[in-house]
Design a protein around this motif. Structure first.
Motif, PDB file in Angstrom:
ATOM      1  N   MET A   1       0.953  -1.097  -0.026  1.00 19.79           N
ATOM      2  CA  MET A   1       0.047   0.092  -0.011  1.00 19.79           C
ATOM      3  C   MET A   1       0.889   1.171  -0.011  1.00 19.79           C
ATOM      4  O   MET A   1       1.832   1.321   0.838  1.00 19.79           O
ATOM      5  CB  MET A   1      -1.172   0.052   1.344  1.00 19.79           C
ATOM      6  N   ASN A   2       0.696   2.227  -0.860  1.00 20.30           N
ATOM      7  CA  ASN A   2       1.590   3.322  -1.000  1.00 20.30           C
ATOM      8  C   ASN A   2       1.157   4.394   0.146  1.00 20.30           C
ATOM      9  O   ASN A   2       0.112   4.250   0.670  1.00 20.30           O
ATOM     10  CB  ASN A   2       1.496   3.976  -2.596  1.00 20.30           C
ATOM     11  N   LEU A   3       1.952   5.582   0.214  1.00 15.99           N
ATOM     12  CA  LEU A   3       1.681   6.518   1.201  1.00 15.99           C
ATOM     13  C   LEU A   3       0.424   7.298   0.977  1.00 15.99           C
ATOM     14  O   LEU A   3      -0.164   7.594   1.829  1.00 15.99           O
ATOM     15  CB  LEU A   3       2.840   7.392   1.253  1.00 15.99           C
ATOM     16  N   LEU A   4       0.169   7.350  -0.418  1.00 17.07           N
ATOM     17  CA  LEU A   4      -1.098   8.224  -0.605  1.00 17.07           C
ATOM     18  C   LEU A   4      -2.260   7.521  -0.118  1.00 17.07           C
ATOM     19  O   LEU A   4      -3.174   8.115   0.493  1.00 17.07           O
ATOM     20  CB  LEU A   4      -0.934   8.401  -1.985  1.00 17.07           C
ATOM     21  N   GLU A   5      -2.270   6.151  -0.320  1.00 19.12           N
ATOM     22  CA  GLU A   5      -3.506   5.350  -0.062  1.00 19.12           C
ATOM     23  C   GLU A   5      -3.638   5.076   1.369  1.00 19.12           C
ATOM     24  O   GLU A   5      -4.768   5.166   1.869  1.00 19.12           O
ATOM     25  CB  GLU A   5      -3.278   3.809  -0.813  1.00 19.12           C
ATOM     26  N   GLN A   6      -2.455   5.173   2.069  1.00 17.18           N
ATOM     27  CA  GLN A   6      -2.462   5.045   3.514  1.00 17.18           C
ATOM     28  C   GLN A   6      -3.188   6.421   4.056  1.00 17.18           C
ATOM     29  O   GLN A   6      -4.018   6.251   4.897  1.00 17.18           O
ATOM     30  CB  GLN A   6      -1.022   4.932   4.014  1.00 17.18           C
ATOM     31  N   ALA A   7      -2.855   7.413   3.272  1.00 15.01           N
ATOM     32  CA  ALA A   7      -3.262   8.825   4.140  1.00 15.01           C
ATOM     33  C   ALA A   7      -4.881   8.954   3.552  1.00 15.01           C
ATOM     34  O   ALA A   7      -5.497   9.395   4.398  1.00 15.01           O
ATOM     35  CB  ALA A   7      -2.646   9.899   3.208  1.00 15.01           C
ATOM     36  N   TRP A   8      -5.295   8.271   2.484  1.00 13.53           N
ATOM     37  CA  TRP A   8      -6.794   8.333   2.131  1.00 13.53           C
ATOM     38  C   TRP A   8      -7.490   7.684   3.351  1.00 13.53           C
ATOM     39  O   TRP A   8      -8.592   8.254   3.814  1.00 13.53           O
ATOM     40  CB  TRP A   8      -7.074   7.694   0.994  1.00 13.53           C
ATOM     41  N   TYR A   9      -7.011   6.419   3.733  1.00 18.15           N
ATOM     42  CA  TYR A   9      -7.878   5.819   4.868  1.00 18.15           C
ATOM     43  C   TYR A   9      -7.592   6.079   6.283  1.00 18.15           C
ATOM     44  O   TYR A   9      -8.255   5.690   7.106  1.00 18.15           O
ATOM     45  CB  TYR A   9      -7.767   4.478   4.483  1.00 18.15           C
ATOM     46  N   LYS A  10      -6.409   6.785   6.366  1.00 16.92           N
ATOM     47  CA  LYS A  10      -6.261   7.393   7.939  1.00 16.92           C
ATOM     48  C   LYS A  10      -6.683   8.768   7.939  1.00 16.92           C
ATOM     49  O   LYS A  10      -6.415   9.367   8.921  1.00 16.92           O
ATOM     50  CB  LYS A  10      -4.610   6.936   8.101  1.00 16.92           C
ATOM     51  N   LYS A  11      -6.985   9.288   6.842  1.00 16.57           N
ATOM     52  CA  LYS A  11      -7.520  10.504   6.772  1.00 16.57           C
ATOM     53  C   LYS A  11      -6.852  11.706   7.398  1.00 16.57           C
ATOM     54  O   LYS A  11      -7.166  12.453   7.998  1.00 16.57           O
ATOM     55  CB  LYS A  11      -9.116  10.759   7.765  1.00 16.57           C
TER      56      LYS A  11
END
Length: 332
Positions: A1-11
């Motif tokens: 999972m890339n950093l951007l995708e992590q940011a989406w789901y961790k808001k």
């Protein structure tokens, strides 16, 4: 999972910096859909019913195991299904009928897995209308088509739209790409025929599917079986690798290390230079790794198990579809 995708789901707050680009994405996609509604851009209909299995988010939502289940379900109802797909990650330009011996680099990993597991003919092409026509030309017995991940491919007319949601991650921060994971706004779900939550409940869904794991299988024939309680290295190049991690743990495996790559990663032998076995990977990744696999490499097959609400809704939708097309295939 890339950093951007992590940011989406961790808001994470900094995703808001991308909202101007999301506004542009919304403008372009909305104008395109409006042009189809107005008839400026033409929608084309195939001579058999078309079922869309898609999502409104990027990343894995369980479409492939659900599609495999749906193929069996349609056969039980008397249909002869076929599948069309864009072939994401592949290099096909013109429509191609996928065989089990095709290279995943050519046709894409998910279409190859569907060809191996679904028992249905599958055609890949960036143009799904052309793919559908080619499928019916090569396999004229097909009387219903499943379009894999074609919800936003509005040129192809559809009879039913089925959307899969991640029941654990939901819609993330609820923003459109690239500030969030959404391809379309959540209100789009109100216009589809069936919303299904995968591996968790959702107030947006009419029902749920669960993914159950079978016994681990070796990538190479005649390899020793891999038993639960074995300490393994976990490998995944899928949209939601944490779901796969949970499945492996639920199956009883002890995970020594996790090695996660982006979804549809084109695995090469060099990727495993620093990874010692035994290795456990997803079935989708296994189709890309079999040609350079070692005897202690295994994959974990999963199958979708829809609940009664999903099956009941599908029964009702197919009954209506059978009446609409004047056939008995979709009628009990």
């Amino acid at each position: 999972m890339n950093l951007l995708e992590q940011a989406w789901y961790k808001k994470h707050w900094w995703c808001a910096l991308l909202l101007p680009f999301s506004a542009l994405f919304y403008l372009v996609s909305s104008v395109r859909r409006l042009l189809f509604r107005a008839g400026v851009l033409k929608t084309e209909r195939l001579p058999v019913p078309v079922l869309i299995v898609g999502n409104i988010t990027v990343g894995g939502t369980g479409k492939t195991p659900f599609t495999i289940w749906l193929c069996d379900y349609l056969r039980q109802r008397g249909y002869t299904p076929g599948i069309i797909s864009r072939g994401y990650g592949g290099k096909v330009k013109a429509p191609r009928l996928v065989t089990e011996l095709d290279s995943p680099a050519l046709v894409g990993d998910e279409p190859l897995l569907l060809a191996q597991r679904s028992g249905c003919p599958i055609v890949v092409s960036p143009d799904r209308v052309a793919a559908g026509r080619f499928l019916l030309e090569k396999r004229p017995q097909v009387d219903i088509i499943i379009s894999d991940d074609g919800l936003q491919h509005y040129r192809l007319a559809r009879d039913l739209e089925i959307v899969l949601l991640d029941g654990q991650r939901g819609l993330g921060n609820g923003w459109l790409l690239p500030a969030g994971p959404l391809r379309e706004l959540p209100k789009r779900l109100a216009s589809v025929d069936l919303v299904i939550a995968n591996s968790g409940s959702s107030a947006l869904a009419a029902g749920e599917i669960k993914l159950s794991s079978a016994a681990a299988s070796p990538l190479l024939p005649d390899a020793e079986p891999l038993t639960p309680d074995t300490e393994i290295q976990l490998v995944a190049g899928i949209g939601n690798p944490l779901r796969f991690k949970a499945s492996a743990e639920q199956a009883g495996f002890k995970i020594k290390h996790c090695h996660f790559w982006p979804d549809h990663h084109p695995f090469q032998a060099d990727d495993f230079n620093m990874v010692s076995g035994p290795i456990l990977m997803t079935e989708k990744d296994a189709v890309k790794c079999r040609k350079f696999a070692r005897p202690d490499w295994y994959y974990l097959p999963v199958q979708a198990e829809p609940d009664a609400a999903v099956v009941a809704r599908l029964d009702a939708l197919l009954n209506t579809l059978g009446i609409r097309y004047g056939t008995q295939s979709g009628i009990d």
